[in-house]
Design a protein around this motif. Structure first.
Motif, PDB file in Angstrom:
ATOM      1  N   TRP A 148       0.889   4.560   1.987  1.00 45.27           N
ATOM      2  CA  TRP A 148       1.047   5.770   1.175  1.00 45.27           C
ATOM      3  C   TRP A 148       1.058   7.017   2.056  1.00 45.27           C
ATOM      4  N   ARG A 185       2.746  11.322   2.165  1.00 46.91           N
ATOM      5  CA  ARG A 185       2.204  12.547   2.743  1.00 46.91           C
ATOM      6  C   ARG A 185       2.994  13.011   3.959  1.00 46.91           C
ATOM      7  N   ARG A 194      -3.301   9.382  -6.647  1.00 53.12           N
ATOM      8  CA  ARG A 194      -2.220   9.024  -5.723  1.00 53.12           C
ATOM      9  C   ARG A 194      -1.351   7.959  -6.389  1.00 53.12           C
TER      10      ARG A 194
END
Length: 667
Positions: free
Chosen positions: A51, A56, A120
């Motif tokens: 992730w 990000r 998230r």
């Protein structure tokens, strides 16, 4: 019919992800004999890393997959094998379990510290693609997961059975020294196995994260499902592991679809993997004894009975002084909580420190005792002992189905038991009630209840001291010596004709009864108890702190109880480093896991060293004592008198003994 097909597809997708994770678990165990409890935690950390790279930092999905699965995961696997698990497969199973549980907790704490809690999401692969099969729409992500699981299963089977490196992997377990003689490198082979296994854990986590979400605990505890699939393959058969994972996925999907969401069967939907695991463990064949060199564990020194009473009295006096010093009710509750944890850790001293068996749900047995005490509504010694007896019976029942098995299988049965109790019993309305809490009265003696919190804390400390002294008496007796012998060499005990099976059941029952007694006292202390007080996951930090402080000594249990009580206090006072505290605990247990005597034994050694160094200096500073009977009153030997601990030699003035005879004073 369409719904049946839809849930079958969903089950195949879930089972495929289980199969990938379970295949990595089987690979590491088959080649190194280390069962990696932290397998799911590694998958969770790598899913968070995926992730981070994709969402990000904005990297390409395929580049992120390559970095996570092709670079980071193999590097982690090499590091873990080289510096953490190297040689664990040759030692006791309990040590390997404790070390990997330490990794489990440490990785969760590390993830919480690096990626603080916040919403998230990870989108599935090719979210806009899929195919229509009748009334069912199958996404591209589901198809990719199923195909990848088949490729992984076939690839691992070919690797282990059709290649030279696969032969070396299997040979490194059977006889690493012989493999080395033929030019093989067992350490390199083991490192490769761990690199592949961690990569597969990460792949399973990444494929499931779009469905489950980025959750520290859901992704980590999902490995329980992989345990069940791996156990069906007996931790060595990849085809059976794959079939078990697929069957488990379909069974779980059908349970969600067709079992009612309310009523007595509602809890079954959430515990299908745990039930599957327990049934598979019970159905496994007889475990073979490990025959080889006897490798004992040097236990912590055992104090004399007089010293045990002295230290117990000192502890009671200290608690009484704290209570009489005007300590607040909140702090008194913390002291009582520390006493509860210390008593539960005493049960681990008996089970793990003396018996060599590991329970991963010891706090669940405390919950059974607390629940029984509250339900009985008999707040006296009889009710307390009955509650402890019920917990002991439950512990014996957990060990009874796996009467033929040892070590790893017993530990995994406690995992299944903890999950079952969490989902089916503790959360049911008939247990802790509709609002999840249950009232409990404080203990009374001859009709007089202990109303004050301070007085009740003193009573709890008295029970702790009583349990500790009883445990030390047992350890110094014949049963204690038998426990140590069975821990150090089950094969040797088996050859002597000792029946360890029922002894093991009794040991589990006694340990669970001790934990249940602690839980019943805790219920009286708190007044109200709930399912959250005895969650399965909380048993893992309890085990780790018991090992860190010393799971072979009463001192270690005392310090561990205080440490576990302080753990949530430190986290609440320092929320920014809450994850770091868990990481330190987990990785500290990894560092000390090979020495179950822990920090307590280091304290014993330090005390002995200080006494050895300070004693002679103190004697030198003492004034000269008067001469009595031709000798000084100080304990100095007379000239020519043998010194204790030194060899005795015949002096020139001693007549030579006749041939074949030895002077009596020499003997």
């Amino acid at each position: 019919m369409s719904s049946l097909f839809s849930f079958t597809i969903l089950g195949l997708f879930t089972g495929a992800a289980y199969a990938i994770a379970a295949s990595g678990l089987v690979l590491t165990y088959t080649t190194t004999r280390v069962f990696n409890i932290a397998h799911g935690a590694f998958g969770m950390v790598l899913a968070f890393m995926f992730w981070d790279f994709t969402q990000r930092q904005g990297l390409n999905v395929f580049l992120s997959l390559f970095l996570v699965l092709g670079v980071v995961a193999p590097a982690i696997g090499w590091f873990i094998q080289r510096f953490v698990t190297r040689g664990l497969g040759e030692g006791p199973v309990s040590v390997a379990l404790v070390v990997t549980v330490g990794l489990f907790v440490g990785l969760i704490g590390l993830a919480q510290q690096v990626w603080p809690p916040e919403p998230r999401t990870v989108p599935p692969f090719m979210p806009e693609s899929g195919i229509q099969l009748g009334d069912t729409y199958v996404t591209a992500h589901q198809i990719i997961t199923i195909v990848v699981s088949i490729v992984v299963a076939l690839g691992l089977y070919a690797l282990l059975n059709k290649t030279r490196i696969g032969t070396a992997m299997r040979a490194s377990v059977d006889n690493p020294e012989l493999l080395r003689l033929f030019g093989g490198k067992p350490d390199t082979v083991a490192a490769l196995s761990w690199a592949i296994g961690i990569s597969l854990a990460g792949l399973g986590g990444i494929l499931l994260v779009s469905v489950i979400g980025l959750s520290y605990f859901e992704l980590t505890l999902l490995v329980v499902n992989a345990y069940a699939a791996a156990m069906l393959g007996r931790l060595k058969s990849l085809p059976l592991t794959f079939a078990g994972a697929m069957g488990l996925g379909i069974l779980q999907s059908f349970a969600v679809a067709y079992l009612p969401s309310e009523g007595s069967l509602a809890g079954v939907r959430a515990v299908v993997p745990a039930l599957f695991l327990f049934v598979v463990i019970v159905a496994m064949p007889q475990a073979q004894l490990r025959i080889g060199q006897v490798k004992g564990i040097v236990s912590a020194p055992q104090p004399s009975l007089l010293r045990s009473f002295a230290w117990g009295g000192a502890l009671l006096l200290l608690v009484a002084l704290l209570v009489g010093g005007g300590m607040s009710t909140a702090n008194l509750l913390l002291v009582g909580t520390a006493a509860t944890y210390a008593m539960v850790m005493l049960s681990l001293v008996l089970l793990t420190g003396y018996g060599g068996h590991v329970s991963l749900s010891q706090l669940t047995f405390a919950g059974v005792g607390a629940l029984a005490y509250a339900k009985l509504d008999t707040p006296n010694l009889a009710g307390l002992l009955i509650a402890a007896g019920i917990a002991a019976g439950v512990g014996a029942l957990v060990a009874l189905p796996v009467l033929r098995l040892t070590g790893l299988y017993l530990a995994l049965s406690t995992v299944a038991f903890g999950v079952l109790m969490d989902k089916m019993i503790f959360q049911a309305e008939f247990a802790f009630g509709f609002n999840g809490t249950l009232e409990a009265n404080r203990l009374s003696f001859f009709g007089n209840a202990v109303e004050s919190t301070g007085g009740y804390v003193v009573v709890m400390t008295f029970f702790f001291v009583l349990m500790a002294i009883a445990l030390l008496v047992l350890r110094r007796g014949p049963l204690g010596r038998l426990l140590i012998a069975m821990r150090d060499s089950p094969a040797a005990c088996g050859t002597l004709g000792l029946d360890m099976r029922w002894f093991r059941v009794a040991l589990f029952g006694l340990s669970a009864g001790m934990a249940g007694l602690a839980g019943a006292l805790f219920a009286g202390l708190r007044g109200t108890i709930g399912a959250a007080d005895f969650q399965f996951f909380n048993s893992l930090p309890l085990l780790l702190l018991a090992v860190v402080f010393g799971v072979t000594s009463v001192t270690g249990a005392t310090l561990g109880g205080i440490g576990l009580m302080l753990l949530p206090v430190m986290q609440s006072n320092n929320p920014g480093i809450a994850g770091l505290i868990f990481a330190i605990l987990g990785f500290g247990a990894v560092a000390l896991g090979r020495d179950p005597n822990g920090l307590a034994n280091m304290m014993f050694k330090l005390g002995n060293r200080l006494r050895a160094e300070a004693g002679p200096r103190l004697r030198e500073r003492l004034p000269a004592l008067p001469v009595v009977g031709g000798r000084r009153m100080r304990d100095e030997p007379a000239a020519g008198e043998p010194v204790e601990g030194q060899p005795v030699h015949l002096s020139d003035s001693t007549p030579e003994p006749p041939a074949g005879k030895v002077p009596a004073h020499v003997v």
